[in-house]
Every structure is written in structure tokens, then in C-alpha cells.
Design a protein around this motif. Structure first.
Motif, short mmCIF file in Angstrom:
data_model
loop_
_atom_site.label_atom_id
_atom_site.label_comp_id
_atom_site.label_asym_id
_atom_site.label_seq_id
_atom_site.Cartn_x
_atom_site.Cartn_y
_atom_site.Cartn_z
N MET A 168 0.62 -1.22 0.00
CA MET A 168 -0.01 -0.13 0.00
C MET A 168 0.82 1.09 0.04
O MET A 168 1.80 1.43 0.94
N THR A 169 0.55 1.93 -0.86
CA THR A 169 1.44 3.41 -1.32
C THR A 169 0.54 4.43 -0.99
O THR A 169 -0.72 4.44 -1.03
N LYS A 170 1.15 5.65 -0.47
CA LYS A 170 0.39 6.79 -0.71
C LYS A 170 -0.51 6.87 -1.86
O LYS A 170 -1.54 7.46 -1.87
N GLU A 171 0.18 6.82 -3.03
CA GLU A 171 -0.17 6.98 -4.19
C GLU A 171 -1.59 6.22 -4.51
O GLU A 171 -2.62 6.87 -5.02
N ALA A 172 -1.44 4.95 -4.17
CA ALA A 172 -2.64 4.11 -4.22
C ALA A 172 -3.83 4.57 -3.39
O ALA A 172 -5.03 4.64 -3.93
N ARG A 173 -3.39 4.94 -2.16
CA ARG A 173 -4.74 5.54 -1.26
C ARG A 173 -5.28 7.07 -1.92
O ARG A 173 -6.52 7.00 -1.75
N VAL A 174 -4.44 7.71 -2.40
CA VAL A 174 -4.71 8.94 -3.01
C VAL A 174 -5.74 8.64 -4.12
O VAL A 174 -6.80 9.33 -4.42
N LEU A 175 -5.41 7.74 -4.94
CA LEU A 175 -6.32 7.38 -6.19
C LEU A 175 -7.79 6.85 -5.92
O LEU A 175 -8.80 7.26 -6.49
N LYS A 176 -7.72 6.17 -4.73
CA LYS A 176 -8.91 5.68 -4.37
C LYS A 176 -9.86 6.92 -3.66
O LYS A 176 -10.83 6.89 -3.80
N GLY A 229 -2.72 -1.60 -4.00
CA GLY A 229 -1.22 -1.78 -3.77
C GLY A 229 -0.81 -3.15 -4.43
O GLY A 229 0.24 -3.83 -4.00
N ARG A 230 -1.79 -3.66 -5.55
CA ARG A 230 -1.06 -5.14 -6.01
C ARG A 230 -0.53 -4.72 -7.41
O ARG A 230 0.01 -5.69 -7.90
N ILE A 231 -0.13 -3.50 -7.98
CA ILE A 231 0.60 -3.44 -8.94
C ILE A 231 1.36 -2.08 -8.77
O ILE A 231 1.06 -1.20 -7.98
N ASP A 232 2.42 -1.91 -9.69
CA ASP A 232 3.40 -1.15 -9.32
C ASP A 232 2.60 0.43 -10.08
O ASP A 232 2.43 0.03 -11.41
N LEU A 233 2.57 1.25 -9.63
CA LEU A 233 1.73 2.40 -10.08
C LEU A 233 2.93 3.29 -10.92
O LEU A 233 3.58 4.01 -10.27
N THR A 234 3.02 3.25 -11.94
CA THR A 234 3.89 4.10 -13.13
C THR A 234 3.29 5.56 -13.34
O THR A 234 1.99 5.73 -13.19
#
Length: 97
Positions: A16-24, A54-59
Motif C-alpha cells: 500500500m502506497t500513498k499514491e494508491a490511497r490518493v487514487l482511491k 497496492g497490487r500493481i506498481d503505479l507508474t
């Protein structure tokens, strides 16, 4: 009997990254379900789910694709990721209360 070894996949690991939480948060702030977001992005619900959990790398290309679909700019996204703007814990519940 031959035993098959399970392949290691990125989707088997949750990071879980901050980017993933922000996208949600951005998706929910537009009141989009994962299904509706998938239609807008032209992708699958699984892709949305894996991106937000957080199951894929966010490019950078994936992030820009989400931002364009949701109608947000990259500076706003960066402000959220770098905590210059606070993300409400339960946005929908806050509005109802």
C-alpha cells in the motif's frame, strides 16, 4: 505426479502506497464505483482494484491516466501525496454527518 510451482506475481503482494490511497480517494470524491471508473478508463475493474490496493506498481503513466479520467491535475495529486492537503478519513460519512 508432477507438482506445479506457483509463479510469483506482483499481484500476490500488497504494497500500500500513498499514491494508491490518493487514487482511491480521488475516485470516491467523484462518487464513482470501481465499475464506472473502469468504464471511463477503458480498463477492467480488477485493474482499478489492484491499483488502489497496492497490487500493481503505479507508474507515472498509469497515474496520469487516472487523473485525466477523474478530472484532476497532477499538482493537486502531488499535494495530496505529500500531505500538503489532508485526505479526510471517511469523506462520505463526514458529508452525511
Amino acid at each position: 505426479m508432477k507438482i506445479k510451482k506457483k509463479k510469483n506475481r506482483r499481484s500476490d503482494i500488497k504494497v500500500m502506497t500513498k499514491e494508491a490511497r490518493v487514487l482511491k480517494f480521488l475516485r470516491e470524491s467523484r462518487r464513482l464505483s470501481m465499475r464506472k471508473a473502469a468504464i471511463i478508463l477503458g480498463t477492467s475493474e480488477a485493474f482499478i482494484n489492484h491499483s488502489e490496493h497496492g497490487r500493481i506498481d503505479l507508474t507515472p503513466a498509469i497515474i496520469v491516466r487516472f487523473l485525466n479520467a477523474y478530472g484532476f491535475d497532477h499538482d493537486y495529486f502531488k499535494d495530496l501525496v505529500e500531505d500538503r492537503i489532508e485526505i479526510p478519513e471517511n469523506q462520505l460519512e463526514d458529508c452525511i454527518n
